[in-house]
Write an enzyme that holds these catalytic residues in place. Structure first.
Site, short mmCIF file in Angstrom:
data_model
loop_
_atom_site.label_atom_id
_atom_site.label_comp_id
_atom_site.label_asym_id
_atom_site.label_seq_id
_atom_site.Cartn_x
_atom_site.Cartn_y
_atom_site.Cartn_z
N PRO A 88 1.01 -1.27 -0.01
CA PRO A 88 -0.14 0.02 0.03
C PRO A 88 0.82 1.28 0.01
O PRO A 88 1.43 1.59 0.91
CB PRO A 88 -0.85 -0.24 1.31
CG PRO A 88 0.23 -0.96 2.16
CD PRO A 88 0.81 -1.96 1.46
N ASP A 142 5.96 1.95 2.30
CA ASP A 142 4.93 0.95 2.69
C ASP A 142 4.20 1.17 3.98
O ASP A 142 4.94 1.37 5.01
CB ASP A 142 5.71 -0.45 2.73
CG ASP A 142 4.62 -1.64 3.12
OD1 ASP A 142 3.46 -1.20 3.17
OD2 ASP A 142 5.22 -2.78 2.91
N HIS A 143 2.92 1.58 3.72
CA HIS A 143 2.04 2.00 4.89
C HIS A 143 1.80 0.90 5.76
O HIS A 143 1.34 1.17 6.67
CB HIS A 143 0.69 2.75 4.28
CG HIS A 143 0.36 3.58 5.06
ND1 HIS A 143 0.71 4.07 6.31
CD2 HIS A 143 -0.83 4.46 5.02
CE1 HIS A 143 0.13 5.09 7.00
NE2 HIS A 143 -1.14 5.31 6.16
N LYS A 144 2.26 -0.42 5.46
CA LYS A 144 1.96 -1.47 6.32
C LYS A 144 3.12 -1.31 7.44
O LYS A 144 2.67 -1.69 8.55
CB LYS A 144 2.11 -2.94 5.77
CG LYS A 144 0.92 -3.34 4.57
CD LYS A 144 1.06 -4.57 4.43
CE LYS A 144 2.44 -5.16 4.01
NZ LYS A 144 2.68 -4.74 2.46
N VAL A 196 5.17 1.83 7.78
CA VAL A 196 5.65 2.94 8.10
C VAL A 196 4.25 3.98 8.35
O VAL A 196 3.48 3.81 7.46
CB VAL A 196 6.66 3.58 6.94
CG1 VAL A 196 6.96 5.22 7.48
CG2 VAL A 196 7.93 2.80 7.02
#
Length: 351
Positions: free
Chosen positions: A148, A324-326, A328
């Protein structure tokens, strides 16, 4: 590779046995199936014409093998008597799944884009893609679907940095090394990774924990005629600008000559993709797991910047931090990008 076991020594019962697969397995209308003939080794196994009710013809040994390999026997075509499934059928099914080429246009849960006969509209030519191009496309597609992405856009005032780099020209000629902007980018990114170690991690596949890295290796994307390669510069934080400049030139040259070793392309913590020599005002680079972040650098532009009551011409470097929003958080992304701009704006902070 999977080995093919010999046929069972004892004939197994042809009676259908209730399959262990979920009861909602698809049913196949036996009237719609043509007369079956022994499967050809060159063809991928088709869906088995399983009896209604989710039952298949298979003996205990075959079922055990299927469970070990994670195969749903409802999907396996039986080539034995009365469509009975034998071990060879299970092995062939697994091999076909492993060797099946992935569609370049499909993704998880996304139907493939149908092919079109473009020759109907004019002259066309089929141009084969290199192995590297196909591998890059597969990896980029997977990364885009799996990560994401969040993109943080920013600009760095590199007016003073560029003036300092110009002052190094004479020294660079003596050393026989070209001092480009890239060594400064590498040092700035390394310093930012030290300040914000949450970007120097990898997310474990279980999702239960992060792997914090205590070293700083940075990959640099290099465009070659064969495709994109990303050599990795190790221990960036421990090397001088001159060492980094020499290594950048060496690895870029090896990449273009296709002489990079596997070791020189592994172990990256973070990546830099630069299109500064080409142009553009910005782009979103694709994160390459197991890394969780990358920056994309565009072409420096002279812009009017309001400083101390007046507009002054400044050299502004646009860059994009993608992460990566998973792994960070958005706030950390903003802090990292702002700190990176600060480092590039005043190289004294890199010391």
């Amino acid at each position: 590779a999977l080995s093919v076991s010999p046929p069972e020594a004892k004939p197994e019962s042809d009676e259908p046995v209730e399959q262990d697969a979920p009861p909602a397995a698809p049913k196949v209308d036996s009237k719609s199936i043509p007369s079956a003939s022994p499967a050809s080794p060159s063809k991928a196994p088709a869906v088995a014409p399983a009896p209604s009710g989710g039952k298949v013809y298979a003996g205990p040994a075959v079922r055990k093998l299927a469970r070990e390999l994670g195969v749903d026997l409802v999907l396996v075509a039986g080539t034995g008597s009365k469509f009975r499934i034998i071990k060879d059928d299970v092995h062939d099914y697994v091999k076909a799944k492993i060797n099946a080429p992935a569609s370049a246009n499909s993704g998880a849960g996304i139907s493939a884009i149908p092919d079109i006969d473009f020759s109907e509209f004019g002259e066309v030519e089929e141009v084969p893609r290199s192995k590297l191009h196909k591998l890059t496309a597969t990896n980029m597609h997977r990364n885009w679907l799996a990560v994401p992405h969040v993109a943080q856009f920013n600009e760095a005032d590199i007016t003073d940095l560029e003036a300092f780099r110009a002052d190094l020209k004479a020294e660079a000629e003596k050393k026989g090394v070209k001092m480009t902007l890239l060594p400064f980018l590498l040092k700035a990114c390394a310093k930012a990774l030290e300040e914000y170690p949450q970007f120097n991690v990898s997310l474990h596949s279980s999702g239960e924990y992060l792997i914090q890295k205590k070293y700083i290796n940075i990959g640099v994307a290099v465009a070659t005629e064969a495709g994109l390669l990303v050599p990795v510069i190790k221990n960036v934080d421990k090397k001088s600008l001159w060492e980094l400049a020499a290594e950048v030139i060496e690895l870029s040259d090896k990449a273009k000559k296709r002489k990079l070793t596997l070791e020189e392309m592994q172990g990256g913590c973070f990546s830099i993709s630069s299109l500064g020599a080409i142009g553009g005002t910005g782009f979103i680079p694709i994160v390459s797991p197991p890394e969780v972040a990358i920056i994309g650098v565009s072409k420096t532009q002279i812009k009017p910047v309001y400083i101390e009551g007046e507009f002054q011409p400044r050299k502004m470097l646009p860059f994009t931090l993608a992460y990566d929003h998973k792994a960070v958080n958005g706030v950390d992304g903003g802090l990292f990008a702002t700190y990176l701009a600060k480092l590039l704006g005043d190289i004294r902070h890199m010391i």
